[in-house]
Design a protein around this motif. Structure first.
Motif, PDB file in Angstrom:
ATOM      1  N   PRO A  62       0.817  -1.208   0.000  1.00 14.62           N
ATOM      2  CA  PRO A  62       0.000   0.000   0.000  1.00 14.62           C
ATOM      3  C   PRO A  62       0.848   1.253   0.000  1.00 14.62           C
ATOM      4  O   PRO A  62       1.871   1.323   0.666  1.00 14.62           O
ATOM      5  CB  PRO A  62      -0.813  -0.136   1.293  1.00 14.62           C
ATOM      6  CG  PRO A  62      -0.011  -1.037   2.166  1.00 14.62           C
ATOM      7  CD  PRO A  62       0.713  -1.966   1.261  1.00 14.62           C
ATOM      8  N   SER A  63       0.402   2.247  -0.766  1.00 14.51           N
ATOM      9  CA  SER A  63       1.085   3.522  -0.803  1.00 14.51           C
ATOM     10  C   SER A  63       0.546   4.416   0.288  1.00 14.51           C
ATOM     11  O   SER A  63      -0.610   4.341   0.664  1.00 14.51           O
ATOM     12  CB  SER A  63       0.877   4.199  -2.170  1.00 14.51           C
ATOM     13  OG  SER A  63       1.345   3.359  -3.195  1.00 14.51           O
ATOM     14  N   ILE A  64       1.397   5.304   0.781  1.00  9.57           N
ATOM     15  CA  ILE A  64       0.993   6.197   1.856  1.00  9.57           C
ATOM     16  C   ILE A  64      -0.073   7.155   1.359  1.00  9.57           C
ATOM     17  O   ILE A  64       0.055   7.757   0.300  1.00  9.57           O
ATOM     18  CB  ILE A  64       2.208   6.976   2.377  1.00  9.57           C
ATOM     19  CG1 ILE A  64       3.241   5.988   2.959  1.00  9.57           C
ATOM     20  CG2 ILE A  64       1.801   7.992   3.414  1.00  9.57           C
ATOM     21  CD1 ILE A  64       4.516   6.641   3.397  1.00  9.57           C
ATOM     22  N   GLY A  65      -1.123   7.279   2.141  1.00 10.32           N
ATOM     23  CA  GLY A  65      -2.161   8.250   1.825  1.00 10.32           C
ATOM     24  C   GLY A  65      -3.278   7.713   0.987  1.00 10.32           C
ATOM     25  O   GLY A  65      -4.241   8.401   0.737  1.00 10.32           O
ATOM     26  N   ARG A  66      -3.158   6.460   0.499  1.00  9.90           N
ATOM     27  CA  ARG A  66      -4.239   5.933  -0.334  1.00  9.90           C
ATOM     28  C   ARG A  66      -5.307   5.301   0.534  1.00  9.90           C
ATOM     29  O   ARG A  66      -5.043   4.797   1.617  1.00  9.90           O
ATOM     30  CB  ARG A  66      -3.696   4.896  -1.316  1.00  9.90           C
ATOM     31  CG  ARG A  66      -2.728   5.504  -2.321  1.00  9.90           C
ATOM     32  CD  ARG A  66      -2.400   4.490  -3.388  1.00  9.90           C
ATOM     33  NE  ARG A  66      -1.482   5.055  -4.370  1.00  9.90           N
ATOM     34  CZ  ARG A  66      -1.075   4.398  -5.441  1.00  9.90           C
ATOM     35  NH1 ARG A  66      -1.502   3.184  -5.660  1.00  9.90           N
ATOM     36  NH2 ARG A  66      -0.253   4.962  -6.290  1.00  9.90           N
ATOM     37  N   SER A  67      -6.561   5.287   0.001  1.00 16.00           N
ATOM     38  CA  SER A  67      -7.666   4.736   0.787  1.00 16.00           C
ATOM     39  C   SER A  67      -8.492   3.731   0.016  1.00 16.00           C
ATOM     40  O   SER A  67      -9.562   3.371   0.417  1.00 16.00           O
ATOM     41  CB  SER A  67      -8.582   5.874   1.258  1.00 16.00           C
ATOM     42  OG  SER A  67      -9.083   6.580   0.158  1.00 16.00           O
ATOM     43  N   ILE A  68      -7.998   3.279  -1.160  1.00 16.50           N
ATOM     44  CA  ILE A  68      -8.699   2.222  -1.876  1.00 16.50           C
ATOM     45  C   ILE A  68      -8.684   0.964  -1.018  1.00 16.50           C
ATOM     46  O   ILE A  68      -7.679   0.631  -0.407  1.00 16.50           O
ATOM     47  CB  ILE A  68      -8.029   1.962  -3.242  1.00 16.50           C
ATOM     48  CG1 ILE A  68      -8.117   3.221  -4.103  1.00 16.50           C
ATOM     49  CG2 ILE A  68      -8.652   0.787  -3.963  1.00 16.50           C
ATOM     50  CD1 ILE A  68      -9.507   3.632  -4.473  1.00 16.50           C
ATOM     51  N   SER A  69      -9.818   0.229  -1.010  1.00 19.26           N
ATOM     52  CA  SER A  69      -9.952  -0.888  -0.082  1.00 19.26           C
ATOM     53  C   SER A  69      -8.862  -1.929  -0.271  1.00 19.26           C
ATOM     54  O   SER A  69      -8.301  -2.439   0.685  1.00 19.26           O
ATOM     55  CB  SER A  69     -11.331  -1.535  -0.256  1.00 19.26           C
ATOM     56  OG  SER A  69     -11.494  -2.010  -1.570  1.00 19.26           O
ATOM     57  N   GLN A  70      -8.529  -2.286  -1.522  1.00 21.32           N
ATOM     58  CA  GLN A  70      -7.535  -3.312  -1.735  1.00 21.32           C
ATOM     59  C   GLN A  70      -6.146  -2.878  -1.287  1.00 21.32           C
ATOM     60  O   GLN A  70      -5.309  -3.706  -0.985  1.00 21.32           O
ATOM     61  CB  GLN A  70      -7.483  -3.707  -3.219  1.00 21.32           C
ATOM     62  CG  GLN A  70      -8.629  -4.609  -3.660  1.00 21.32           C
ATOM     63  CD  GLN A  70      -9.904  -3.834  -3.856  1.00 21.32           C
ATOM     64  OE1 GLN A  70      -9.858  -2.627  -4.054  1.00 21.32           O
ATOM     65  NE2 GLN A  70     -11.034  -4.491  -3.793  1.00 21.32           N
ATOM     66  N   GLU A  71      -5.888  -1.563  -1.259  1.00 23.28           N
ATOM     67  CA  GLU A  71      -4.564  -1.112  -0.895  1.00 23.28           C
ATOM     68  C   GLU A  71      -4.315  -1.216   0.598  1.00 23.28           C
ATOM     69  O   GLU A  71      -3.202  -0.970   1.063  1.00 23.28           O
ATOM     70  CB  GLU A  71      -4.382   0.335  -1.348  1.00 23.28           C
ATOM     71  CG  GLU A  71      -4.374   0.460  -2.856  1.00 23.28           C
ATOM     72  CD  GLU A  71      -4.169   1.892  -3.287  1.00 23.28           C
ATOM     73  OE1 GLU A  71      -3.020   2.296  -3.511  1.00 23.28           O
ATOM     74  OE2 GLU A  71      -5.161   2.604  -3.384  1.00 23.28           O
ATOM     75  N   ALA A 506      -9.732  -8.895  -2.006  1.00 21.75           N
ATOM     76  CA  ALA A 506     -10.042  -8.375  -0.675  1.00 21.75           C
ATOM     77  C   ALA A 506     -11.532  -8.119  -0.518  1.00 21.75           C
ATOM     78  O   ALA A 506     -12.098  -8.332   0.559  1.00 21.75           O
ATOM     79  CB  ALA A 506      -9.258  -7.091  -0.416  1.00 21.75           C
ATOM     80  N   GLY A 507     -12.186  -7.661  -1.587  1.00 21.92           N
ATOM     81  CA  GLY A 507     -13.627  -7.404  -1.520  1.00 21.92           C
ATOM     82  C   GLY A 507     -14.420  -8.665  -1.291  1.00 21.92           C
ATOM     83  O   GLY A 507     -15.325  -8.712  -0.450  1.00 21.92           O
ATOM     84  N   GLY A 508     -14.110  -9.738  -2.035  1.00 26.80           N
ATOM     85  CA  GLY A 508     -14.809 -11.002  -1.847  1.00 26.80           C
ATOM     86  C   GLY A 508     -14.566 -11.588  -0.470  1.00 26.80           C
ATOM     87  O   GLY A 508     -15.471 -12.132   0.163  1.00 26.80           O
ATOM     88  N   THR A 509     -13.326 -11.470  -0.005  1.00 31.09           N
ATOM     89  CA  THR A 509     -12.999 -11.962   1.332  1.00 31.09           C
ATOM     90  C   THR A 509     -13.771 -11.205   2.404  1.00 31.09           C
ATOM     91  O   THR A 509     -14.268 -11.790   3.378  1.00 31.09           O
ATOM     92  CB  THR A 509     -11.486 -11.833   1.579  1.00 31.09           C
ATOM     93  OG1 THR A 509     -10.778 -12.571   0.576  1.00 31.09           O
ATOM     94  CG2 THR A 509     -11.101 -12.356   2.950  1.00 31.09           C
TER      95      THR A 509
END
Length: 662
Positions: A62-71, A506-509
């Protein structure tokens, strides 16, 4: 699709003619494979599209500052997921198996017509005169539910108009020298008159009793509070609570998925004086009405959230009618009931779960560590031949064999456990950011599942809860279990979920995790739906009474007169607030009980149990208190039900103390 990194936001762009870009991205999105696994790409398997289910960000740190669920999850956190996917692909047959269904794309009019049929409102488009049930259903709808029905009907009418509309003719065709009048001759299309479909009665705008308004108790927050327990109010329709004070709650968009179970909110259901009702407490007839109401409410709910309710249509081709694997759940249960009356879950499924509980519940890596593919295949063949003869030796089945057979059974179902029709709706839950609102959507979807699928899913979730409860010994957390189960639920024969339906692994999980964590809440029938069912039954009874057949009424006139006389006599004998409870299997077959404001169902049960123990009755079955008839088919009462409140809600019901019937 091309992905560009902007440091804090993921930008997407669509290039319709750059197939090379798409191919490159799909290869990038695939999980890393070993050198020896390159031959997998040449296999002709049913699950070839699964690698499109995950975005590139879910496979990189994950990159700093991102909020996408998979990240929120790095590639190592999803390792078990992709190991399970690889295991599924390696175990798939090289030959393409016959499908029992195929997913068809349909136009809008067919979608709307199918929706009206499933909600029990087909008479609005078919014109069938028998419309008592539809009128009863429409009379109970909330303002938003009624608006959804009207919208679907309007869309259906408009689509039909466009479908059968005369094409606009070119002026050169008119003056081409032909003698045929306009609209006739070669190339002209015959069309149906485009009539507007009008309702035979006016759709309700409000619901008696105030169900169409959101009470002050229905307060929603856009942020989940995982530190305290949140109370769910099931007395108000979910669609009515999406907007508070005229403002729509921000409920869709990007959000972070965290694997720690402690980050999930703690929910409890608000206690109602009429008690809590779970699915098996209601009669099958009333559950059918709940399903119709659930589809209407789910559509209104998704509309309020700004989410399109997409549904697949499965065209049935063929299915096996005998055997264990690859047989529809309903057929399996029907076959089992011949030998095991009252079966609600396939016996082979229950036996596999039981075997796992006996041999592997505390074994490290249960469900995750696969068994030998050849051994599982041989055991499957032996089960097919010996299971119903009771000659199969279960001692030879190790825990990893049972896990492999269990997952194979789920994947081989000709109709997926979550159903083809509603898999897109399940996937759309991931687009909702609030856990509370996600739970509402899943709640309605569970009510929509066919009975065989819902019962089998519940048996699976109960087993998974036991696995998680032994995490300290088997090292399988809720997230680990969900990663293993998700591919088996969302990948099914002939098609895998596309990237528009599931936003990555991640969404399915996360969806499976919600099902396991909140299963007790999800199997609770919302109180507002039970209220609507009561009103439906009352409206239907009143309609039938008004339109009863005169000949039949005359034939039973004498019998009815005698029955009414007996009922009037009984009513005079029983004063207000006194109920007579019938107990056919009890030593004392009936008992009159005076109710007060604090009398609960458990008090009546305790009184009968006391009488039963003193009389030494031969019946040892566990018995419950039921309300039967009146404005409900049959309902097993929650021990905490206040009986005087229920007496006022359903004064015409009869009271029974008896065992639960399946």
């Amino acid at each position: 699709m091309e992905l560009k990194d902007s440091g804090s936001v993921v930008l997407t762009a669509y290039h319709p003619h750059t197939s090379s870009r798409t191919t490159a991205i799909e290869q990038t999105c695939a999980p890393p494979l070993s050198a020896g696994s390159s031959s997998l790409s040449s296999r002709k398997v049913n699950y070839k599209k699964i690698f499109r289910m995950i975005s590139q960000e879910s496979l990189s740190p994950p990159s700093i500052g991102r909020s996408i669920s998979q990240e929120s999850l790095d590639s190592t956190s999803m390792e078990d997921y992709w190991s399970e996917v690889k295991s599924i692909e390696e175990g798939a047959d090289n030959t393409q198996e016959d499908q029992v269904f195929e997913v068809k794309s349909v136009d809008e009019s067919e979608q709307d017509e199918a929706w009206l049929n499933e909600t029990g409102l087909s008479m609005l488009v078919s014109g069938v005169p028998e419309k008592d049930c539809a009128e009863a259903l429409l009379s109970t709808l909330t303002r938003k539910q009624a608006a959804v029905v009207q919208k679907r009907l309007d869309n259906y009418t408009q689509t039909l108009r466009m479908k059968y509309k005369h094409p606009v003719r070119d002026v050169r065709d008119i003056f081409s020298g032909g003698d045929a009048p306009t609209g006739f001759g070669p190339g002209a299309e015959t069309t149906k008159p485009s009539k507007s479909i009008s309702l035979p009665f006016k759709l309700p705008l409000r619901v008696p009793g105030g169900l169409d308004t959101c009470t002050s108790n229905c307060q929603l927050n856009s942020k989940d509070n995982s530190l305290s327990t949140e109370e769910l109010n099931l007395e108000v329709p979910f669609s009515e609570c999406v907007s508070i004070n005229g403002k729509t709650i921000q409920c869709c968009g990007i959000h972070r998925i965290k694997r720690d179970e402690a980050t999930l909110p703690k929910f409890t259901v608000r206690k109602a004086r009429l008690g809590c009702t779970i699915i098996r407490d209601l009669s099958p007839q009333d559950m059918k009405k709940i399903a119709c109401l659930s589809l209407i409410e789910l559509t209104a709910y998704y509309d309020a959230l700004g989410i399109e309710l997409k549904r697949n249509r499965a065209v049935r081709v063929k299915a096996r009618e005998t055997g264990l694997f690859g047989v529809p759940l309903s057929t399996l249960i029907e076959n089992d009931q011949k030998k095991f009356p009252g079966s609600t879950v396939p016996q082979i499924f229950k036996k596999l779960l039981s075997r796992l509980e006996q041999t592997g519940l505390q074994t490290e890596g249960i469900l995750r560590i696969p068994g030998s593919a050849s051994r599982v295949k041989n055991l499957r063949q032996e089960l097919e031949a010996k299971f119903y003869d009771d000659t199969f030796n279960w001692d030879q089945v190790r825990h990893n064999d049972a896990a492999g057979l269990l997952k194979l059974f789920i994947r081989e179902l000709p109709y997926p456990l979550l159903t083809v029709e509603y898999l897109p709706a399940f996937a759309a839950v991931e687009n909702i950011s609030s856990s509370r609102l996600q739970l509402h959507a899943l709640h309605l979807l569970i009510m929509l599942l066919p009975e065989a699928h819902r019962n089998t899913l519940k048996a699976l979730l109960e087993f998974l809860s036991k696995v998680v409860a032994n995490e300290d010994k088997n090292r399988m957390s809720l997230w680990n279990v969900s990663m293993i189960v998700a591919p088996n639920l969302f990948m099914y024969k002939g098609k895998s979920t596309n990237p528009q339906e599931i936003q990555g692994s991640a969404g399915g999980t996360h969806l499976v995790r919600l099902l396991v964590k909140y299963q007790d809440i999800l199997w609770t029938v919302p109180l507002f739906m039970i209220d609507q069912v009561r009103k439906m039954n009352e409206a239907s009874a009143n309609k039938k009474q008004q339109t009863s057949d005169k000949t039949r009424r005359k034939f039973f006139q004498k019998w009815n007169a005698e029955r009414d006389k007996i009922e009037r006599t009984e009513q005079r004998e029983i004063p207000e607030g006194v109920i007579r409870v019938h107990a056919p299997l009890h030593a004392k077959v009936s008992m009159a009980i005076q109710l007060d404001s604090e009398t609960k169902a458990k008090d009546v049960v305790a009184r009968f149990d006391c009488e039963n123990s003193s009389a030494a009755s031969g019946s040892k079955q566990k018995q419950y208190l039921f309300e039967v008839g009146g404005n409900i088919g049959e309902r097993r009462l929650d021990p905490e039900t206040f009986l005087l409140d229920l007496y006022h809600v359903n004064p015409q019901c009869e009271w029974y103390f008896k065992p639960q019937t399946t």
